[in-house]
Write a protein that holds these residues in place. Sequence first.
Motif, PDB file in Angstrom:
ATOM      1  N   ASN A  46       1.002  -1.236   0.004  1.00 49.56           N
ATOM      2  CA  ASN A  46       0.058  -0.039  -0.075  1.00 49.56           C
ATOM      3  C   ASN A  46       1.071   1.251   0.087  1.00 49.56           C
ATOM      4  O   ASN A  46       0.580   2.298  -0.686  1.00 49.56           O
ATOM      5  N   ALA A  47       1.981   1.183   0.764  1.00 44.57           N
ATOM      6  CA  ALA A  47       2.824   2.248   0.807  1.00 44.57           C
ATOM      7  C   ALA A  47       3.481   2.581  -0.587  1.00 44.57           C
ATOM      8  O   ALA A  47       3.631   3.710  -1.086  1.00 44.57           O
ATOM      9  N   LEU A  48       3.895   1.537  -1.163  1.00 43.81           N
ATOM     10  CA  LEU A  48       4.655   1.656  -2.604  1.00 43.81           C
ATOM     11  C   LEU A  48       3.360   2.185  -3.787  1.00 43.81           C
ATOM     12  O   LEU A  48       3.700   3.031  -4.410  1.00 43.81           O
ATOM     13  N   THR A  49       2.251   1.560  -3.458  1.00 48.73           N
ATOM     14  CA  THR A  49       1.151   2.087  -4.528  1.00 48.73           C
ATOM     15  C   THR A  49       0.915   3.473  -4.253  1.00 48.73           C
ATOM     16  O   THR A  49       0.678   4.240  -5.327  1.00 48.73           O
ATOM     17  N   LYS A  50       0.741   4.041  -2.938  1.00 56.00           N
ATOM     18  CA  LYS A  50       0.563   5.666  -2.693  1.00 56.00           C
ATOM     19  C   LYS A  50       1.833   6.176  -3.403  1.00 56.00           C
ATOM     20  O   LYS A  50       1.552   7.319  -4.268  1.00 56.00           O
ATOM     21  N   LYS A  51       3.134   5.825  -3.181  1.00 54.61           N
ATOM     22  CA  LYS A  51       4.305   6.578  -3.684  1.00 54.61           C
ATOM     23  C   LYS A  51       4.544   6.448  -5.321  1.00 54.61           C
ATOM     24  O   LYS A  51       4.857   7.543  -5.797  1.00 54.61           O
ATOM     25  N   TYR A  52       4.436   5.229  -5.857  1.00 54.14           N
ATOM     26  CA  TYR A  52       4.549   4.999  -7.279  1.00 54.14           C
ATOM     27  C   TYR A  52       3.362   5.349  -8.166  1.00 54.14           C
ATOM     28  O   TYR A  52       3.664   5.198  -9.391  1.00 54.14           O
ATOM     29  N   ILE A  53       2.250   5.175  -7.640  1.00 60.01           N
ATOM     30  CA  ILE A  53       0.969   5.429  -8.555  1.00 60.01           C
ATOM     31  C   ILE A  53       0.102   6.202  -8.010  1.00 60.01           C
ATOM     32  O   ILE A  53      -0.033   7.550  -8.898  1.00 60.01           O
ATOM     33  N   THR A  54      -0.287   6.334  -6.992  1.00 59.99           N
ATOM     34  CA  THR A  54      -1.321   7.437  -6.479  1.00 59.99           C
ATOM     35  C   THR A  54      -0.753   8.913  -6.772  1.00 59.99           C
ATOM     36  O   THR A  54      -1.059   9.733  -7.464  1.00 59.99           O
ATOM     37  N   ASP A  55       0.585   9.116  -5.997  1.00 55.51           N
ATOM     38  CA  ASP A  55       0.956  10.356  -5.975  1.00 55.51           C
ATOM     39  C   ASP A  55       1.595  10.853  -7.330  1.00 55.51           C
ATOM     40  O   ASP A  55       1.754  12.025  -7.795  1.00 55.51           O
ATOM     41  N   LYS A  56       2.308   9.692  -8.001  1.00 53.73           N
ATOM     42  CA  LYS A  56       2.800  10.120  -9.300  1.00 53.73           C
ATOM     43  C   LYS A  56       1.579  10.425 -10.435  1.00 53.73           C
ATOM     44  O   LYS A  56       1.871  11.245 -11.270  1.00 53.73           O
ATOM     45  N   ARG A  57       0.557   9.637 -10.330  1.00 50.68           N
ATOM     46  CA  ARG A  57      -0.489  10.024 -11.176  1.00 50.68           C
ATOM     47  C   ARG A  57      -1.312  11.526 -10.941  1.00 50.68           C
ATOM     48  O   ARG A  57      -1.541  12.369 -11.776  1.00 50.68           O
ATOM     49  N   LYS A  58      -1.029  12.011  -9.533  1.00 49.88           N
ATOM     50  CA  LYS A  58      -1.646  13.163  -9.158  1.00 49.88           C
ATOM     51  C   LYS A  58      -0.773  14.397  -9.809  1.00 49.88           C
ATOM     52  O   LYS A  58      -1.026  15.344 -10.310  1.00 49.88           O
ATOM     53  N   GLU A  59       0.588  14.035  -9.600  1.00 46.73           N
ATOM     54  CA  GLU A  59       1.502  15.046 -10.260  1.00 46.73           C
ATOM     55  C   GLU A  59       1.450  15.360 -11.717  1.00 46.73           C
ATOM     56  O   GLU A  59       1.350  16.252 -12.144  1.00 46.73           O
ATOM     57  N   SER A  60       1.432  14.017 -12.460  1.00 44.89           N
ATOM     58  CA  SER A  60       0.964  14.173 -13.989  1.00 44.89           C
ATOM     59  C   SER A  60      -0.142  14.907 -14.294  1.00 44.89           C
ATOM     60  O   SER A  60      -0.442  15.597 -15.469  1.00 44.89           O
ATOM     61  N   GLU A  61      -1.216  14.857 -13.364  1.00 47.74           N
ATOM     62  CA  GLU A  61      -2.456  15.371 -13.752  1.00 47.74           C
ATOM     63  C   GLU A  61      -2.577  17.043 -13.354  1.00 47.74           C
ATOM     64  O   GLU A  61      -3.611  17.594 -13.800  1.00 47.74           O
ATOM     65  N   GLU A  62      -1.750  17.524 -12.358  1.00 47.78           N
ATOM     66  CA  GLU A  62      -1.726  18.874 -12.144  1.00 47.78           C
ATOM     67  C   GLU A  62      -1.113  19.832 -13.122  1.00 47.78           C
ATOM     68  O   GLU A  62      -0.424  19.175 -14.062  1.00 47.78           O
TER      69      GLU A  62
END
Length: 389
Positions: A373-389
């Motif tokens: 779950n920690a890796l999912t947040k770091k490498y998927i959720t947060d990175k997706r947010k960054e790309s959408e901003e």
Amino acid sequence: MTKKESREKKKPTKKMTIRNNLFERGIEARIVRRIVAIITLILVLAAAGTILGGYFYIKSALNPLDPDNNKQTEVEVPIGSSTTAIGNLLEEKGIIKNSTIFKYYVKFNNIAGFQAGNYQFSPSMTLNEITETLQTGKLVREAIFKITVPEGYQLDQIAKLISDKTNYSKEEILKKLDDPKTIEELTKKHPEILTEDLKKEEIKHPLEGYLFPATYSFYEENPSLDSIIDTMLKQTKIALAPYREIIAEKEMTVHEVLTMASLIEKEATEKADRKTISSVFYNRMAIDMPLQTDPTIAYAMGEHLERTLYEHLDVDSPYNTYIHKGLTPGPIANAGVSSIEAALAPSETEFLFFLAEYGTGEVHYSKTLEEHNALTKKYITDKRKESEE
């Protein structure tokens, strides 16, 4: 002279007896020596005859089978054929005298690099001419068309590839591939790879995963669907041949190997270690944990999913690995050699989770759900947010 004296006179002395025995033994020895000499001579002549016969046989096998016969015979050398297989094929077609002699001729002359294709040979050709032809790939004729099947393609995609190159529609091809009569005939023809596993009711497409990824050359303008399918199945058989012993040692079936390999193939990215992904699947099965692999959801739904959502995980299908434990009923795509090898030789790890990093495809592994779950947040959720901003 009395009768008694006469008998005593005729009675042989001890010395005479010994002399007679030695004489008889000498005769026997001479007879035995003659017999041994005769037998030895026979054996020497037989050995010499065998050696001489073998020499002349090998010599004749190294020469053209029939120097005066220039009749051309078409010989198809399948992709991945071994020297032994090619030799057997040439002997069966009446091009060479002995396939074993051909094999050793190739070995002792360090000849390699034979190419697949349709060739034209005659019994008047020398072994040198035959091997040079096989090395240069001088074909009978240029292929009229080729079909390239990429790794990871599914049956409906392969049907589209065939349709694009032939006069058959995609629907017609899929109908043929799923026809029970077709499956029955092919199972009898290729029992090494096609078994009763294909007849399970829950299987979506029986030949899914069995049409090996490769480039296929065709030399007829309108080859039959049967011949196209048969060509691809032959290549699957050739590709799996080197792994038969390890498959048997692991007490797995070809169907299980191709199924596992297909899951690995669909999950792997270019940067993924297939053997580590394989270890995750096997580790999960060892503790009776569902595989929970997203590509099976897309396959169950029959569509490509950009993202697998929670609402998709409830799809009612035997291919849904979030609901059903263990392998899917059959492969969900075709797999390349690297995925097949990964299915047979997974890495030794304790990982139970993996994910592909958003944007890069880099694969990260973890042992616990908390780490995952920690890796999912770091490498998927947060990175997706960054790309959408």
